[in-house]
Design a protein around this motif. Structure first.
Motif, mmCIF file in Angstrom:
data_model
loop_
_atom_site.group_PDB
_atom_site.id
_atom_site.type_symbol
_atom_site.label_atom_id
_atom_site.label_comp_id
_atom_site.label_asym_id
_atom_site.label_seq_id
_atom_site.Cartn_x
_atom_site.Cartn_y
_atom_site.Cartn_z
ATOM 1 N N UNK A 16 0.861 -1.186 0.000
ATOM 2 C CA UNK A 16 0.000 0.000 0.000
ATOM 3 C C UNK A 16 0.899 1.237 0.000
ATOM 4 N N UNK A 17 0.669 2.113 -0.964
ATOM 5 C CA UNK A 17 1.541 3.277 -1.124
ATOM 6 C C UNK A 17 0.922 4.491 -0.445
ATOM 7 N N UNK A 18 1.730 5.188 0.362
ATOM 8 C CA UNK A 18 1.271 6.409 1.014
ATOM 9 C C UNK A 18 2.442 7.372 1.164
ATOM 10 N N UNK A 26 7.871 9.506 0.436
ATOM 11 C CA UNK A 26 7.245 8.182 0.427
ATOM 12 C C UNK A 26 7.273 7.590 1.841
ATOM 13 N N UNK A 27 6.142 7.090 2.279
ATOM 14 C CA UNK A 27 6.048 6.510 3.622
ATOM 15 C C UNK A 27 6.447 5.033 3.569
ATOM 16 N N UNK A 28 7.605 4.730 4.121
ATOM 17 C CA UNK A 28 8.125 3.359 4.033
ATOM 18 C C UNK A 28 7.607 2.460 5.144
ATOM 19 N N UNK A 216 1.284 12.560 -5.620
ATOM 20 C CA UNK A 216 -0.166 12.359 -5.583
ATOM 21 C C UNK A 216 -0.481 10.936 -6.015
ATOM 22 N N UNK A 217 -1.431 10.321 -5.361
ATOM 23 C CA UNK A 217 -1.893 8.993 -5.764
ATOM 24 C C UNK A 217 -2.909 9.123 -6.884
ATOM 25 N N UNK A 218 -2.962 8.157 -7.786
ATOM 26 C CA UNK A 218 -4.026 8.207 -8.802
ATOM 27 C C UNK A 218 -5.392 8.058 -8.140
ATOM 28 N N UNK A 219 -6.391 8.542 -8.804
ATOM 29 C CA UNK A 219 -7.751 8.443 -8.266
ATOM 30 C C UNK A 219 -8.150 6.978 -8.079
ATOM 31 N N UNK A 220 -8.814 6.706 -6.966
ATOM 32 C CA UNK A 220 -9.204 5.308 -6.695
ATOM 33 C C UNK A 220 -10.183 4.819 -7.748
ATOM 34 N N UNK A 221 -9.988 3.540 -8.155
ATOM 35 C CA UNK A 221 -10.899 2.958 -9.140
ATOM 36 C C UNK A 221 -12.083 2.345 -8.415
ATOM 37 N N UNK A 222 -13.247 2.437 -9.043
ATOM 38 C CA UNK A 222 -14.404 1.793 -8.414
ATOM 39 C C UNK A 222 -14.390 0.307 -8.743
ATOM 40 N N UNK A 223 -15.260 -0.440 -8.097
ATOM 41 C CA UNK A 223 -15.288 -1.889 -8.272
ATOM 42 C C UNK A 223 -15.717 -2.311 -9.668
ATOM 43 N N UNK A 224 -15.620 -3.571 -9.927
ATOM 44 C CA UNK A 224 -15.997 -4.136 -11.224
ATOM 45 C C UNK A 224 -17.508 -4.035 -11.404
#
Lengths: 246, 602
Positions: A16-18, A26-28, A216-224
């Protein structure tokens, strides 16, 4: 041949990237690291194959803190003969290239290998900077490397095809898919790795010219979304309006 | 990266819960350290990602077949056998001088978990070859070792264990395969063996069957069984191979594990099958049990890993599949609102937590058994003996709990997929079919339960059960360090007191000589003890997780540790609670399963 392989660590692909410090770092914490696949699967393995066919030595080099030793040990387990860790927290591609170049200048290496990019920052910068510092030619994105005596024949993937170059002399090469096949270290190799030399050296003094301001993180994707197999209109609408791929 | 198991959970269990460093203190493991094990784990995961997992579905869709007298398996089996030899993964626990790398059993079990989760069709070929070679190494002459073991450890030759016959499955005392002494010191072998896993295929030049048979004139029953090396082809003086009259008569078409050959072998149909005696005559079953005990733990790991892969598939699906809507505060649903992911429905969460609780609890138990195996191997004095007794007690549980409860876990996982779970397009149906064999082979659940109650719970005047009680109470005391864990620690302590009550009710039947009554509900006892043993493992996991959170010594993100504590609570609420009902059954004096004067099952 005297071969140097630059290896870096990258977060394990499911990590998980933060970010911290106002999204500038980058939070390691809690992140597991692996050897950058382009460095491991292609650059390192091709260097070892060359050593196995024509003789010589493979030195793996990394810039980082002591916690990187487990990644370096894996390079030794796969088949590098010795390793060097430059004891510094990597700040930028430029400082990393400078640290490695300062070491490599003294090593009389025939080829300096590295992956085409790391799979975290995707910079593709260290190779060209390293070549510049070493005043050597740089072959990027190499998918094939053969030796014909002292002449190297390098194939690069270019848009829609391939390019082949020949060169006699020392050079820097960044490895792309196809250069070699991933090699899984065997049990004995892993156990022998801790008996191989891992030299820790202090970095030269280098000043950074740029500073990362924000990630910046990419926008979260919604579910299938599941659709009725016969409902093509709805599928086209979603691909057009939501996925925006057509 | 393929997502079929959690490397983090495996490392947490090996390094923290089961204290790998303590195992590695043994002189035998001087060449290992935590870092090299870390690299091993990552490397085996890479191998599994590349060479195992991509072929999982394909091996089911194109199963093993018997054609023109040959067993046809997926070509990947040949590739992996060769790679296993190159990597030193055939016989890794052997001594250096026997071609191994003296790998700790704890580490080997952890690595097997990865491979079994990736594709449970493949590891059996490697495991049986290693196990057969181990029997030769441990009990056979140097001549036999030199003749067979080197090529087994390169993967050029496969190995099997050949016990079952058409008329003798669980009851090995009834085997009839015969061995008659030849003039040259070998034995003429004649008979049939069935259900021989990995018994033949085109990618190995030879197969070495460790075969149980009776020497002419041997006593009846298990005391007259000897162990023989019976190769498919026998080595010749010039280094070649010649037929040894072992015919592969067929392959059993199965419900699951369809990529794993299950053969029918016929020995000596042309009176030209030679076997080499391993060790002393009539000691065969004793030798074989060395392999069987290891194989039982391996089956426990296969079941654990199969259910683990199913859990990860279910978890991924539940995180992607939108269905239904969240309830509003007045209990209604807003049809106009966007659908919610099914992981947000409490019942789906319950099923996922049940899967997680079963598979990670099982993994911890199998690793516990592997650790005790290491201590029994490398320890000294009382510690060595105690470790051996712990291993003896845990083995039937480590085989049975994952096999039985893993099936229930997968069943819940399949339910999460809804109708798709029943379809071939998704992998849950395959995991569901694959795990069904685990409670059958290497000793059925019934056999394991008889072993647990009839032998292991009573051996040495109940010493192993007392050791378990001591270990559980140590875990209870450690958990009590943290207020959050105290209620669960106290609950387990109370449950262990109840075990004494159960034993006090059952043992008098045995003391009166009524063993049928004593053992009539052995399978219920297995379920009861299995649940408590897993509760013990979960309490240990939660304690280590809590310790990491409190000390801030976090190797993984904090959610990882919190999820361990949460799952422990789930296990206690939903599973440990069930032991009360099981205890009631065990204490109930009414007997309904023993045949009395009249047959009442019609």
């Amino acid at each position: 041949m005297n071969l140097l392989v630059c290896i870096s660590k990258t977060p394990e692909t499911t990590a998980k990237i933060g970010f911290t410090d106002g999204d500038s770092k980058f939070n390691e914490e809690g992140v597991q690291f692996i050897m950058n696949p382009y460095d491991e699967w292609y650059a390192l393995v091709r260097a070892i194959e060359l050593k196995e066919s024509v003789g010589g030595k493979v030195v793996a080099i990394n810039v980082g803190p002591a916690s990187n030793d487990v990644v370096i040990r894996k390079a030794l387990a796969i088949g590098a003969d010795e390793a060097v860790r430059i004891n510094a927290q990597p700040q930028s591609a430029m400082t990393t290239a400078k640290y490695i170049a300062d070491y490599a200048k003294e090593g009389n290496f025939d080829i300096v290998f590295l992956g085409k990019e790391t799979i975290d920052y995707n910079g593709s910068e260290v190779g060209s900077m390293l070549a510049e510092y070493l005043d050597l030619p740089f072959f990027s994105y190499a998918s094939k490397l053969e030796m014909d005596g002292s002449k190297a024949i390098i194939t690069r993937d270019v848009e829609g095809g391939q390019e082949t170059a020949e060169y006699t002399g020392s050079f820097v090469l960044s490895a792309a898919k196809g250069l070699a096949e991933q090699r899984i270290p065997n049990m004995r190799g892993i156990m022998m790795a801790k008996r191989k030399p891992l030299n820790v050296i202090e970095p030269t003094i280098t000043e950074d010219l740029s500073v990362v301001v924000k990630y910046e993180l990419p926008e979260a994707k919604s579910g299938v979304k599941m659709l009725d197999a016969d409902d093509m209109d709805e599928l086209v609408r979603l691909l057009h309006e939501e996925a925006k791929v057509i | 990266m393929a997502n079929y198991m959690s490397v983090e959970t495996l490392k947490f269990l090996m390094n923290n819960v089961h204290d790998l460093n303590e195992v590695l203190k043994a002189e035998r493991y001087a060449d290992y350290d935590a870092e090299s094990v870390d690299i091993l784990v990552d490397s085996i995961k890479d191998w599994a990602d590349k060479e195992y997992y991509p072929y999982f579905t394909e091996m089911d869709e194109k199963p093993v077949v018997y054609k023109d007298g040959k067993i046809i398996v997926h070509p990947q089996i040949g590739k992996v056998m060769k790679q296993a030899g190159e990597q030193g993964f055939l016989g890794p626990t052997f001594d250096y001088e026997d071609g191994g790398t003296q790998m700790p059993h704890l580490v080997q079990a952890g690595l097997n978990h990865i491979l079994e989760a990736a594709n449970n069709n493949i590891p059996g070929y490697i495991g049986l070859t290693s196990g057969a070679a181990q029997l030769i190494v441990n009990f056979a002459s140097q001549e036999l070792k030199d003749m067979f073991v080197p090529k087994m450890l390169t993967g050029e030759w496969g190995g099997t264990m050949a016990l079952t016959e058409p008329q003798a499955g669980s009851s090995l005392s009834d085997i009839v395969t015969s061995a008659k002494l030849n003039d040259d010191g070998t034995y003429a072998i004649e008979g049939q063996k069935i259900f021989i896993s990995g018994g033949d295929h085109e990618y190995c030049d030879n197969f070495v069957h460790l075969t149980l048979a009776r020497i002419e004139g041997a006593p009846a029953g298990t005391k007259g069984i000897s162990l023989f090396v019976v190769p498919k082809h026998r080595p010749t003086a010039d280094g070649g191979l010649e037929s040894n009259d072992v015919i592969t008569a067929g392959d059993f078409q199965k419900l699951g594990q369809r990529g794993y050959a299950t053969t029918h072998l016929v020995y000596g149909e042309n009176n030209n099958c030679k076997g080499w005696l391993v060790g002393a005559p009539n000691k065969g079953l004793k030798y074989m049990f060395l392999m069987m005990n290891g194989a039982r733990i391996d089956v426990g790991m296969t079941a654990t890993s199969t259910a683990t892969a199913a859990y990860h598939a279910s978890l991924q699906y539940a995180n992607e599949r939108p269905q239904g809507r969240k309830m509003t505060s007045d209990g209604s649903k807003d049809a106009a609102a966007e659908q919610t992911l099914i992981i947000n429905h409490p019942d789906v969460r319950r099923m996922l937590l049940l899967q997680k609780a079963i598979v990670e609890g099982s993994l911890s138990l199998v690793l516990e058994a592997a650790k005790q195996s290491d201590f029994a191997h490398t320890g000294e004095g009382d510690f060595k003996e105690d470790s051996h007794d712990r291993l003896e007690f845990l083995t039937p549980i480590a085989k049975t709990y994952p096999s039985e409860m893993g099936r229930i876990a997968i069943n819940n996982g399949l339910q999460i997929f809804g109708g798709y779970g029943f379809c071939m397009d998704f992998p849950l149906q395959q995991y569901y079919r694959d795990i069904r064999i685990m409670s059958l082979y290497e000793g059925t659940t019934g056999i394991q339960s008889l072993d647990l109650l009839g032998r292991k719970s009573t051996m040495k005047n109940g010493k192993a059960l007392q050791l378990l009680g001591k270990d559980v109470m140590e875990a209870v005391e450690a958990a009590k360090t943290y207020d959050e864990l105290k209620p669960y620690a106290n609950k387990l302590a109370g449950k262990m007191q109840e075990v004494q009550e159960v034993m006090m009710a059952l043992l008098p039947h045995a003391m009166k000589g009524d063993f049928q009554r004593f053992l009539s509900d052995a399978t219920i006892f297995m379920e009861y003890m299995g649940t408590l043993v897993i509760a013990w493992q979960w309490l240990k996991m939660a304690t280590h997780a809590k310790e990491a959170l409190v000390t801030g010594n976090l190797i993984y993100i904090s959610d990882f540790y919190e999820s361990k504590i949460h799952t422990m609570k789930f296990f206690f609420k939903y599973e440990v609670a069930r032991t009360s009902g099981l205890k009631d059954i065990l204490l109930d004096p009414e007997v309904l399963t023993i045949l009395k004067e009249k047959e009442l099952i019609s």
